[in-house]
Write an enzyme that holds these catalytic residues in place. Structure first.
Site, PDB file in Angstrom:
ATOM      1  N   VAL A   1       0.857  -1.165  -0.010  1.00 29.92           N
ATOM      2  CA  VAL A   1      -0.104  -0.057   0.001  1.00 29.92           C
ATOM      3  C   VAL A   1       0.801   1.039  -0.084  1.00 29.92           C
ATOM      4  O   VAL A   1       0.960   2.223  -0.805  1.00 29.92           O
ATOM      5  CB  VAL A   1      -1.065  -0.016   1.309  1.00 29.92           C
TER       6      VAL A   1
ATOM      7  N   LYS B   1       4.136  -1.047 -11.716  1.00 32.32           N
ATOM      8  CA  LYS B   1       2.752  -0.629 -11.814  1.00 32.32           C
ATOM      9  C   LYS B   1       2.672   0.045 -10.479  1.00 32.32           C
ATOM     10  O   LYS B   1       2.792  -0.474  -9.296  1.00 32.32           O
ATOM     11  CB  LYS B   1       1.633  -1.820 -11.787  1.00 32.32           C
TER      12      LYS B   1
ATOM     13  N   GLU C   1      -1.083 -13.597 -12.933  1.00 34.28           N
ATOM     14  CA  GLU C   1      -2.732 -13.395 -12.341  1.00 34.28           C
ATOM     15  C   GLU C   1      -2.884 -14.773 -11.965  1.00 34.28           C
ATOM     16  O   GLU C   1      -4.215 -14.892 -11.709  1.00 34.28           O
ATOM     17  CB  GLU C   1      -3.345 -12.955 -13.716  1.00 34.28           C
TER      18      GLU C   1
END
Ligand code: NAD
Length: 382
Positions: free
Chosen positions: A106, A142, A244
């Site tokens: 985070v 990302k 993923e």
């Protein structure tokens, strides 16, 4: 500290890893000659490690300030980013300032965006403190925050100048967070680097009393696994999509459980369910499902959906999974990563993705929500 050069397309940066090496982290920050160091941490990490690191930087590297934000996904948004960038500018940040992201994924994402935006891009150094951050989020370019519409919808790609990692930070991490990270390790082993499986299995479970040598090995292997699929796919839109694995059912479960199932555990269960789907579709043998069951249960994840998770909610979320857009042939099925064998994803249209028959996937979700039905099902062989 051991150094590995991370290469992702045109991005290259050193990843330094050690144990009990905060002095070396501070020394390296000093060598980068920042005009000022802005250490960003959530309230928990600020109290445990942030004050100490900032003080040490101030003593031997240069002017340093600790910028604290509230932790958790609910605070990973533009509001927090705005507060932090305003505070940075008020403190006198300039183009030679270095943003030090101290914390989990985070903080890494918020501080990553902050570094990308200030003066259209200033230097970012990741000092990860969770297993997830050390072996996953800092190895991705990302950077994103959440919007009220969904997770990670507002962001960009931005690379750090360095990653400085110390496994001793895990000493204060909860068992739940360590397990969450280990599920991502199991994913790397099953989907990308099966050569890890035997040693990993022999060393699980790993909880608060983890061995630092084993942890460094795990991180080192995970860096290699991630490099294998992102070296030529820095935006994770081709071969990198294999990362993923377990995330289609995992994300749907995470949402449907309203946070009761933590991210890592949801991915663990997602992988197990997706292995079962591959088996039912005749694409993988039962041994693959059993291997998943063994590793995921050794991490300490409960192999059932919690009793109050409604399988209809999970299925509803599956319909909106964002991987649909990758395949022209998506049709009425669910698009997901399925494995034929460890390290061998099934491919469609040149991508490591498969359209899984909806009725088969729906039935598997139902059985994970009502495990008695799974237990009663006769064993099959392929
Ligand atoms: P997190 O950053 O929320 O950290 C988890 C918890 O651990 C927090 O409560 C934090 O305060 C606490 N914590 C952190 N370090 C600690 C320490 N050393 N001791 C004690 N407590 C500590 O969550 P996370 O699991 O690290 O990361 C999840 C986030 O990362 C998600 O937002 C996810 O979207 C993002 N992520 C991004 C990428 C990417 O590609 N960029 C990849 C993976 C995950």
């Amino acid at each position: 500290m051991n150094v590995t050069t991370i290469t992702m397309g045109s991005a290259r940066f050193p990843y330094r890893l050690g144990t009990g090496c905060v002095d070396q982290i501070v020394a390296r920050l000093g060598e980068l000659e920042g005009s000022r160091y802005l250490v960003v941490a959530d309230t928990t990490v600020a109290g445990l490690h942030g004050n100490d690191l900032t003080e040490r930087i101030r003593r031997s590297a240069g002017p340093a300030d600790l910028l604290v934000h509230r932790g958790g996904e609910e605070h990973k948004g533009l509001g927090t980013l705005n507060q932090l960038t305003e505070a940075a500018l008020r403190l006198g940040a300039d183009r030679r300032t270095i943003v030090v992201a101290l914390g989990g994924g985070v903080t890494g994402n918020i501080a990553g965006l902050m570094a990308a935006l200030l003066f259209r891009g200033i230097r970012l150094v990741h000092v990860p403190t969770t297993v997830v951050a050390m072996l996953d989020s800092v190895l991705s370019l990302k950077q994103a925050v959440n919007s009220s519409i969904g997770k990670n919808l507002v962001g960009t790609f931005y690379q750090p100048v360095e990653v400085l990692a110390d496994t001793a930070f895990f000493r204060t991490l909860s068992r739940r967070e360590i397990r969450s990270g280990l599920c991502e390790v199991v994913k790397n082993a099953l989907a990308i680097r099966p050569s890890m499986i035997d040693v990993l299995s022999a060393n699980l479970p790993l909880d608060e009393n983890y061995d630092d040598d084993v942890m460094r090995w795990i991180i080192h292997e995970s860096i290699a696994a991630k490099a294998q699929v992102t070296e030529n796919d820095m935006h994770e839109r081709r071969q990198g999509l294999v990362l993923e694995y377990g995330h289609t059912i995992g994300h749907a479960l995470e949402h449907a459980s309203k946070g009761e199932v933590p991210h890592g555990a949801a991915i663990g269960l997602g992988m197990l369910a997706e292995a079962e789907i591959a088996h039912r579709l005749g694409m993988a043998d039962r041994g693959l499902v059993e291997l998943h069951r063994e590793l995921i249960s050794k991490v300490g994840v409960d192999l059932r959906f919690p009793a109050d998770v409604n399988p209809d909610d999970v299925r509803l979320r599956l319909r909106y999974d964002n991987k649909r857009g990758y395949l022209n042939s998506a049709g009425e099925g669910y698009v997901m990563v399925l494995l034929k064998a460890p390290g061998v994803p099934l491919e469609s249209e040149g991508l490591p993705l498969t359209v899984a028959d909806r009725s088969v996937a729906d039935a598997v979700v139902d059985e994970f929500a009502h495990p008695a039905a799974v237990a009663a099902r006769p064993a099959e062989s392929t």
